[in-house]
Design a protein around this motif. Sequence first.
Motif, mmCIF file in Angstrom:
data_model
loop_
_atom_site.group_PDB
_atom_site.id
_atom_site.type_symbol
_atom_site.label_atom_id
_atom_site.label_comp_id
_atom_site.label_asym_id
_atom_site.label_seq_id
_atom_site.Cartn_x
_atom_site.Cartn_y
_atom_site.Cartn_z
ATOM 1 N N GLY A 29 14.533 54.913 28.074
ATOM 2 C CA GLY A 29 14.916 54.789 26.664
ATOM 3 C C GLY A 29 15.619 56.008 26.114
ATOM 4 N N GLY A 30 15.854 56.999 26.949
ATOM 5 C CA GLY A 30 16.553 58.194 26.487
ATOM 6 C C GLY A 30 18.018 57.933 26.188
ATOM 7 N N GLY A 31 18.573 56.888 26.801
ATOM 8 C CA GLY A 31 19.970 56.546 26.575
ATOM 9 C C GLY A 31 20.235 55.113 26.981
ATOM 10 N N HIS A 32 21.450 54.633 26.680
ATOM 11 C CA HIS A 32 21.800 53.278 27.074
ATOM 12 C C HIS A 32 23.299 53.160 27.297
ATOM 13 N N LYS A 33 23.661 52.128 28.049
ATOM 14 C CA LYS A 33 25.063 51.796 28.300
ATOM 15 C C LYS A 33 25.192 50.287 28.144
ATOM 16 N N LEU A 34 25.797 49.872 27.043
ATOM 17 C CA LEU A 34 26.005 48.457 26.787
ATOM 18 C C LEU A 34 27.345 48.021 27.354
ATOM 19 N N VAL A 35 27.454 46.746 27.689
ATOM 20 C CA VAL A 35 28.678 46.222 28.279
ATOM 21 C C VAL A 35 29.869 46.509 27.369
ATOM 22 N N GLY A 36 30.896 47.133 27.933
ATOM 23 C CA GLY A 36 32.113 47.403 27.185
ATOM 24 C C GLY A 36 32.060 48.603 26.270
ATOM 25 N N GLU A 37 30.943 49.344 26.280
ATOM 26 C CA GLU A 37 30.797 50.506 25.398
ATOM 27 C C GLU A 37 30.511 51.763 26.213
ATOM 28 N N PRO A 38 30.763 52.957 25.648
ATOM 29 C CA PRO A 38 30.483 54.198 26.368
ATOM 30 C C PRO A 38 28.984 54.479 26.475
ATOM 31 N N VAL A 39 28.617 55.374 27.368
ATOM 32 C CA VAL A 39 27.225 55.785 27.530
ATOM 33 C C VAL A 39 26.757 56.527 26.275
ATOM 34 N N GLN A 40 25.553 56.223 25.826
ATOM 35 C CA GLN A 40 24.969 56.882 24.665
ATOM 36 C C GLN A 40 23.682 57.599 25.073
ATOM 37 N N TYR A 41 23.517 58.838 24.606
ATOM 38 C CA TYR A 41 22.300 59.604 24.859
ATOM 39 C C TYR A 41 21.549 59.725 23.533
ATOM 40 N N ASN A 42 20.445 58.991 23.422
ATOM 41 C CA ASN A 42 19.775 58.843 22.145
ATOM 42 C C ASN A 42 18.651 59.853 21.900
ATOM 43 N N HIS A 43 17.778 59.994 22.887
ATOM 44 C CA HIS A 43 16.557 60.773 22.673
ATOM 45 C C HIS A 43 16.358 61.740 23.832
ATOM 46 N N CYS A 44 16.767 62.979 23.638
ATOM 47 C CA CYS A 44 16.711 63.991 24.689
ATOM 48 C C CYS A 44 15.575 64.987 24.422
#
Length: 283
Positions: free
Chosen positions: A66-81
């Motif tokens: 859950g620290g990050g996600h990569k949704l189809v067609g979107e860039p990688v996101q780093y949410n909770h580091c």
Amino acid sequence: MNIVFCDIDGTFQDLAGEVPKVNYDAIYALQKQGDHFVFISGRGYAQLTELMDELDSECDVIFSNGGGHKLVGEPVQYNHCVSMSECERVIAILEARNIFYHIHTNEGIILKPVENYEANILALRKKLEVMGEAGKQIMDFKEAFFKEQCQHVEDPFTYLTEHPDLKVMKIELMEASDEEHERLREVLSSESAEVFSSFTQCLEIVDPKSSKGNAIKEFMKNFPDARSYGIGDGENDLAMLAVVDIPVAVGNAKEIVKEQCQRVIGDCLEGGVGTFIFEEIIK
């Protein structure tokens, strides 16, 4: 709409093993009928690329618990580091206790040269002897991975301070002593750090918001009417299983996981995930 959140190691795929074909087929069948299959893993995103490359179609991915996600067609996101202050505190404790640890960042895994941990690795091998050939294979894989696929630095915390662009997704340790595991849970936990077991003799330290449960809640905001399934095997899956509509455990899951689930399906090695999807969700 159905959304299936599925853990990887020990659930979708055995450690470094072949993925049962039925699991891939189930993903494609779900997508064909308009449903979603979401990988949700403790691995960092860089560790998922090989598996993603095997797919014929892209999937949404939640990584680092859950620290990050990569949704189809979107860039990688780093949410909770993990914050630098927590990194400093945790690393100081691990160094003082001579614990074998490694740090997952957005650009890969860093750790001290593996030669520093020969005694730790030997102790882990002895601990896993009760597992027979499986235990040996786990340690062979782990040791080779740490030696060949990670970046080695003499002082991990100094390296982090010198590279402020790095994002720390989690700090992971391996320890042979069960008693030391329990002590480490106590001393490493804080308001800014959550500690949990993820794999054989492993503990992970993450940001408290970096959980599979929190990530699923955020994901499901876009699909309020969908039915959610969660499939897992380990302690780091408990947060996921607590928030989905239908919690499912593979047959090889820990007992604490099975106790939280409505269904217990086939083992990871037998393609339990794919078989369940075909039997229960595919129309």
